[in-house]
Design a protein around this motif. Structure first.
Motif, mmCIF file in Angstrom:
data_model
loop_
_atom_site.group_PDB
_atom_site.id
_atom_site.type_symbol
_atom_site.label_atom_id
_atom_site.label_comp_id
_atom_site.label_asym_id
_atom_site.label_seq_id
_atom_site.Cartn_x
_atom_site.Cartn_y
_atom_site.Cartn_z
ATOM 1 N N ALA A 281 0.851 -1.190 0.000
ATOM 2 C CA ALA A 281 0.000 0.000 0.000
ATOM 3 C C ALA A 281 0.889 1.244 0.000
ATOM 4 N N GLU A 282 0.416 2.284 -0.681
ATOM 5 C CA GLU A 282 1.205 3.523 -0.740
ATOM 6 C C GLU A 282 1.406 4.120 0.638
ATOM 7 N N GLY A 341 -10.156 -3.591 3.672
ATOM 8 C CA GLY A 341 -10.498 -2.178 3.543
ATOM 9 C C GLY A 341 -11.456 -1.735 4.634
ATOM 10 N N GLU A 342 -12.432 -2.588 4.965
ATOM 11 C CA GLU A 342 -13.383 -2.266 6.032
ATOM 12 C C GLU A 342 -12.689 -2.219 7.390
ATOM 13 N N VAL A 343 -11.841 -3.199 7.646
ATOM 14 C CA VAL A 343 -11.186 -3.288 8.947
ATOM 15 C C VAL A 343 -10.206 -2.135 9.162
ATOM 16 N N THR A 346 -9.992 2.045 5.075
ATOM 17 C CA THR A 346 -9.306 2.690 3.962
ATOM 18 C C THR A 346 -9.742 2.029 2.663
ATOM 19 N N GLU A 347 -9.328 2.587 1.551
ATOM 20 C CA GLU A 347 -9.589 1.993 0.249
ATOM 21 C C GLU A 347 -8.479 0.991 -0.060
#
Length: 415
Positions: A281-282, A341-343, A346-347
């Motif tokens: 992830a960035e 993403g939910e946990v 974030t996207e």
């Protein structure tokens, strides 16, 4: 048959995982002539580390526990440049996160261990009593307790189903690689003790640095990699290319599947399978070195490894590790990404899927009544060791290797 590998040795050890390395080291220390054969290109067995796309990726999510007695005896922990995880976990409930932290480590961050914040005062007392016993009682007493399932042990300790489902089951599913908590309570108590007494860490060079350190201490000429063993013979072993290696005794220190193949008739425990997904992830989705578990059990656990060891990434991106039971298909894998993403809030759709590792027989099934350590003697001149002969842990693997060495030394001495 092919050519012979030199003269007669006292012992051939098959497999250079943690158990085989410990066994070979103890045999060498006793003055025996040893050949350690490894089928792969390097040592470690399941404790291997790869470098992929500029990232340090262990072959499955693994942690290093500083409290294991065999670790204290055999490993130079300072040389591993260990960095710790948070002494606790975050549980995603679907309605937010609860933090469960060992209050003896971080008194200001007890989170979920406060009455009214995820756990009742009664549960707090019950879990505290259980933990105090595991931490303070001699390990020998824990081993001698009547054995039941971990789930039954929690009920007997007075821990409510709410705490079991809200914290203990989600967390321990990643420890036992099963979500029914059928694992032996005897093993649970020893693992819980080690977590309370020690620190969970990651080596700077990945988990593969642990077996590499053990191998580096062996004398020249003991270890041979790239040497798969095809079968055992009355006088030693035969390699896949037909080469013979002669020895007075053979120790099979492989996983349970290979051990059963080399030693027909060997009683082995069934193994559990786990898959670890690695994403880049960035930006880090969680700015702390903390394990996250899911109350909905959509995955076993997840963490941002670069928050523990920033050097696991060469370009500054965050490395996210997530483990799930079994071997998920593409649709299940995508569902895990959505859940992440939910946990993490974030996207996750733009995360790069770096790698996936499926480890079969990652842990042996350990139902009660569990024998914590079994003899390594299989037949005259034939021995077998590994965590499947003890407990599913680095401690179990190293201890089993040490036991094999002691039994070989005793038998060769009598012979």
């Amino acid at each position: 048959m092919g050519a012979s590998d030199g003269g007669l040795r006292d012992v051939v050890v098959v497999g250079a995982g943690a158990s085989g390395l410990a066994c070979a080291a103890d045999l060498v220390a006793a003055g025996l002539r040893v050949r350690l054969l490894e089928s792969g290109d390097t040592v470690g067995g399941r404790m291997r580390t790869d470098r992929i796309g500029g990232f340090t990726l262990d072959r499955g999510f693994q942690v290093f526990n500083t409290a294991y007695p065999q670790v204290k005896r055999r490993i130079d922990r300072r040389a591993l440049r260990l960095r710790p995880f948070t002494a606790g976990v975050l549980v995603d409930t679907g309605e937010g996160r609860l933090r469960f932290t060992d209050p003896t480590r971080r008194s200001r961050a007890t989170g979920g261990f406060l009455p009214g914040k995820g756990v009742s005062a009664r549960d707090l007392l019950a879990l505290g009593v259980l933990s105090a016993g595991d931490m303070l009682l001699p390990a020998a007493r824990l081993r001698r307790r009547p054995d039941v399932t971990t789930l039954t042990a929690f009920a007997e300790a007075g821990i409510s189903p709410a705490l079991v489902e809200g914290f203990l089951r989600p967390f321990l599913s990643g420890v036992f690689l099963e979500d029914t908590m059928e694992t032996s309570a005897r093993f649970f108590h020893l693992v819980w003790r080690s977590m309370l007494r020690g620190t969970l860490c990651l080596p700077a060079g990945g988990i593969g640095a642990v077996p590499a350190q053990l191998a580096s201490r062996l004398p020249d000429g003991v270890l041979r990699t790239g040497s798969p063993v095809a079968s055992l013979t009355p006088g030693g072993v035969v390699l896949a290319d037909g080469e013979e290696v002669s020895a007075r005794a053979v120790v099979v220190a492989t996983g349970q599947g290979a051990a059963a193949r080399l030693l027909p008739g060997l009683d082995v425990r069934r193994g559990r399978t786990v898959t670890t997904l690695y994403h880049a992830a960035e930006r880090s989705p969680l700015a702390e070195p903390t394990l996250v578990v899911d109350a909905k059990l959509r995955f076993l656990n997840t963490c941002v490894l670069t928050e523990v060891q920033p050097g696991y990434s060469s370009d500054g991106r965050a490395l996210v590790s997530t483990s799930v039971l079994g071997s998920p298909g593409p649709a299940e894998e995508e569902a895990v990404r959505v859940a992440l993403g939910e946990v993490y809030g974030t996207e996750s759709g733009d995360w790069e899927a770096l790698h996936r590792v499926t480890v079969r027989d990652a842990l042996p099934v350990m139902r009660p009544p569990l024998v914590l350590s079994r003899t390594t003697r299989f037949a005259p001149g034939r021995y077998v060791c590994g965590d499947h002969r003890a407990t599913g842990s680095l401690q179990g693997a190293l201890a089993s290797g040490g036991r094999a060495a002691r039994e070989v030394i005793a038998d060769l001495g009598r012979g």
